[in-house]
Scaffold this active site. Structure first.
Site, PDB file in Angstrom:
ATOM      1  N   TYR A 168       1.205  -0.803  -0.586  1.00 52.86           N
ATOM      2  CA  TYR A 168       0.310   0.279   0.053  1.00 52.86           C
ATOM      3  C   TYR A 168       1.044   1.208  -0.401  1.00 52.86           C
ATOM      4  O   TYR A 168       0.618   2.403  -0.613  1.00 52.86           O
ATOM      5  CB  TYR A 168      -1.338   0.257   1.302  1.00 52.86           C
ATOM      6  CG  TYR A 168      -2.329  -1.030   0.457  1.00 52.86           C
ATOM      7  CD1 TYR A 168      -2.793  -0.595  -0.080  1.00 52.86           C
ATOM      8  CD2 TYR A 168      -2.087  -2.636   1.269  1.00 52.86           C
ATOM      9  CE1 TYR A 168      -3.873  -2.180  -0.343  1.00 52.86           C
ATOM     10  CE2 TYR A 168      -3.402  -2.340   0.381  1.00 52.86           C
ATOM     11  CZ  TYR A 168      -4.169  -2.924  -0.071  1.00 52.86           C
ATOM     12  OH  TYR A 168      -4.602  -4.165  -0.416  1.00 52.86           O
TER      13      TYR A 168
ATOM     14  N   ARG B 249       1.569   1.627  -3.817  1.00 54.61           N
ATOM     15  CA  ARG B 249       0.026   2.525  -4.099  1.00 54.61           C
ATOM     16  C   ARG B 249      -0.238   3.456  -3.849  1.00 54.61           C
ATOM     17  O   ARG B 249      -0.232   4.633  -5.040  1.00 54.61           O
ATOM     18  CB  ARG B 249      -0.901   1.439  -3.750  1.00 54.61           C
ATOM     19  CG  ARG B 249      -0.811   0.265  -4.186  1.00 54.61           C
ATOM     20  CD  ARG B 249      -1.261  -1.038  -5.517  1.00 54.61           C
ATOM     21  NE  ARG B 249      -0.116  -0.534  -6.167  1.00 54.61           N
ATOM     22  CZ  ARG B 249       0.811  -0.942  -6.621  1.00 54.61           C
ATOM     23  NH1 ARG B 249       0.411  -1.740  -5.206  1.00 54.61           N
ATOM     24  NH2 ARG B 249       1.684  -0.939  -7.024  1.00 54.61           N
TER      25      ARG B 249
ATOM     26  N   ASP C 157      -8.713   4.475  -4.529  1.00 51.13           N
ATOM     27  CA  ASP C 157      -7.592   6.346  -4.630  1.00 51.13           C
ATOM     28  C   ASP C 157      -8.663   7.523  -4.460  1.00 51.13           C
ATOM     29  O   ASP C 157     -10.294   7.190  -3.523  1.00 51.13           O
ATOM     30  CB  ASP C 157      -7.328   6.722  -6.251  1.00 51.13           C
ATOM     31  CG  ASP C 157      -8.646   6.442  -7.064  1.00 51.13           C
ATOM     32  OD1 ASP C 157      -9.981   6.971  -7.198  1.00 51.13           O
ATOM     33  OD2 ASP C 157      -8.665   5.442  -8.382  1.00 51.13           O
TER      34      ASP C 157
ATOM     35  N   HIS D 283     -14.556  -0.201  -0.863  1.00 48.37           N
ATOM     36  CA  HIS D 283     -13.315  -0.642  -0.588  1.00 48.37           C
ATOM     37  C   HIS D 283     -12.420  -0.217   0.595  1.00 48.37           C
ATOM     38  O   HIS D 283     -11.245  -0.306   0.203  1.00 48.37           O
ATOM     39  CB  HIS D 283     -13.019  -1.592  -1.808  1.00 48.37           C
ATOM     40  CG  HIS D 283     -13.715  -2.532  -1.717  1.00 48.37           C
ATOM     41  ND1 HIS D 283     -13.602  -2.487  -3.640  1.00 48.37           N
ATOM     42  CD2 HIS D 283     -15.051  -2.607  -1.353  1.00 48.37           C
ATOM     43  CE1 HIS D 283     -14.728  -3.674  -3.288  1.00 48.37           C
ATOM     44  NE2 HIS D 283     -15.454  -4.100  -2.504  1.00 48.37           N
TER      45      HIS D 283
ATOM     46  N   THR E 118     -15.457  -1.382 -14.067  1.00 50.57           N
ATOM     47  CA  THR E 118     -15.480  -2.587 -13.398  1.00 50.57           C
ATOM     48  C   THR E 118     -16.074  -3.694 -14.151  1.00 50.57           C
ATOM     49  O   THR E 118     -17.188  -4.138 -15.061  1.00 50.57           O
ATOM     50  CB  THR E 118     -16.393  -2.362 -12.249  1.00 50.57           C
ATOM     51  OG1 THR E 118     -16.334  -3.446 -11.156  1.00 50.57           O
ATOM     52  CG2 THR E 118     -18.141  -2.002 -12.535  1.00 50.57           C
TER      53      THR E 118
END
Ligand code: OAD
Length: 229
Positions: free
Chosen positions: A53, A56, A89, A104, A173
């Site tokens: 992470y 990211r 994001d 999420h 998606t």
């Protein structure tokens, strides 16, 4: 104002330079998903998950909202727009969208492992966390991400929004991750549904218009379609 509810996935951020998960060359090709994004994986090797992470977050710093994020903001001129995003994001927020519900979690946040109501926003000059990171109470923190094997706290609020939709829009998606993928089925009978994705999943619903294009082009087309039904 009519309620326009939008469900977004990784595809809306692809043209901003963020990898999707399941396309060829996507994140889950490069990283074993159950190692870096599951509850068990985090328990087994928290250092690896923190570092995934951290990476990211660094990538996100150089990304900007694209014309699709900005188009959804523009739709607020004519509609009561609510975005439900599977993305971690912050590009919808950066585009200025007023109502964004993250299903999420959020990449730029971490939370206390002792008290999950204590959520902290990281700053660009302080993005990195590790198993040794402590909050001001001396407690360890974890990414504010919904790992696989964990419940999705915002799913009930998201389902309520979809129930109220006058128009439902789905963008970028693969619709394979539940419970998010099941949200479509909360739409009231007769609700028009638009699905923008260059490789759309097969869904069989009445009143569905598939726009098989990238998000930037697809959102521009959606705006035209909504203005000239
Ligand atoms: P996926 O990677 O599964 O799907 C990405 C979708 O975006 C595919 O349907 C692509 O065809 C589409 N796509 C690719 N480029 C696009 C573009 N330029 N414009 C529009 N669409 C494009 O991503 P998600 O469906 O978001 O969860 O994945 C759902 C969840 O699985 C994620 O939130 C993540 C992941 O594991 C967690 O990490 C908790």
């Amino acid at each position: 104002m009519k309620k326009l509810i939008v469900l977004t996935g990784a595809g809306i951020s692809a043209e901003s330079g963020i990898s999707t998960f399941r396309d060829a060359g996507g994140l889950w090709d490069e990283y074993p998903v159950m190692e870096v994004a599951s509850h068990d994986g985090f328990m087994r090797n928290p250092a690896l998950v923190h570092s995934f992470y951290n990476q990211r977050r660094k990538e996100l710093l150089s990304c900007r909202p694209n014309a699709a994020h900005l188009g959804l903001k523009e739709l607020e001129k004519w509609y009561d727009v609510h975005i439900i995003t599977q993305n971690v994001d912050d590009l919808h927020e950066k585009a200025g969208s007023a109502n964004v519900l993250h299903l999420h979690g959020e990449l730029m946040k971490v939370r206390s492992m002792r008290d999950e109501s204590r959520v902290y926003t990281l700053t660009p000059d302080n993005l990195e966390t590790s198993p040794e990171t402590r909050d001001k109470y001396g407690d360890p923190v974890r990414p504010h991400i919904v790992f696989f094997q964990e419940p999705v706290p915002n799913i009930t609020a998201a389902a309520e929004l979809v129930k109220q939709a006058d128009i439902l829009v789905v963008i970028g998606t693969s619709l394979v991750v539940y419970p998010a993928a099941g949200l479509l089925y909360y739409a009231r009978r007769g609700t028009p549904i638009y699905y923008i994705d260059p490789k759309p999943a097969e869904i069989d619903m009445p009143n569905l218009t598939v726009i098989p294009e990238k998000a930037t082009e697809g959102v521009a087309r959606l705006i035209t379609l909504l203005q000239n039904p």
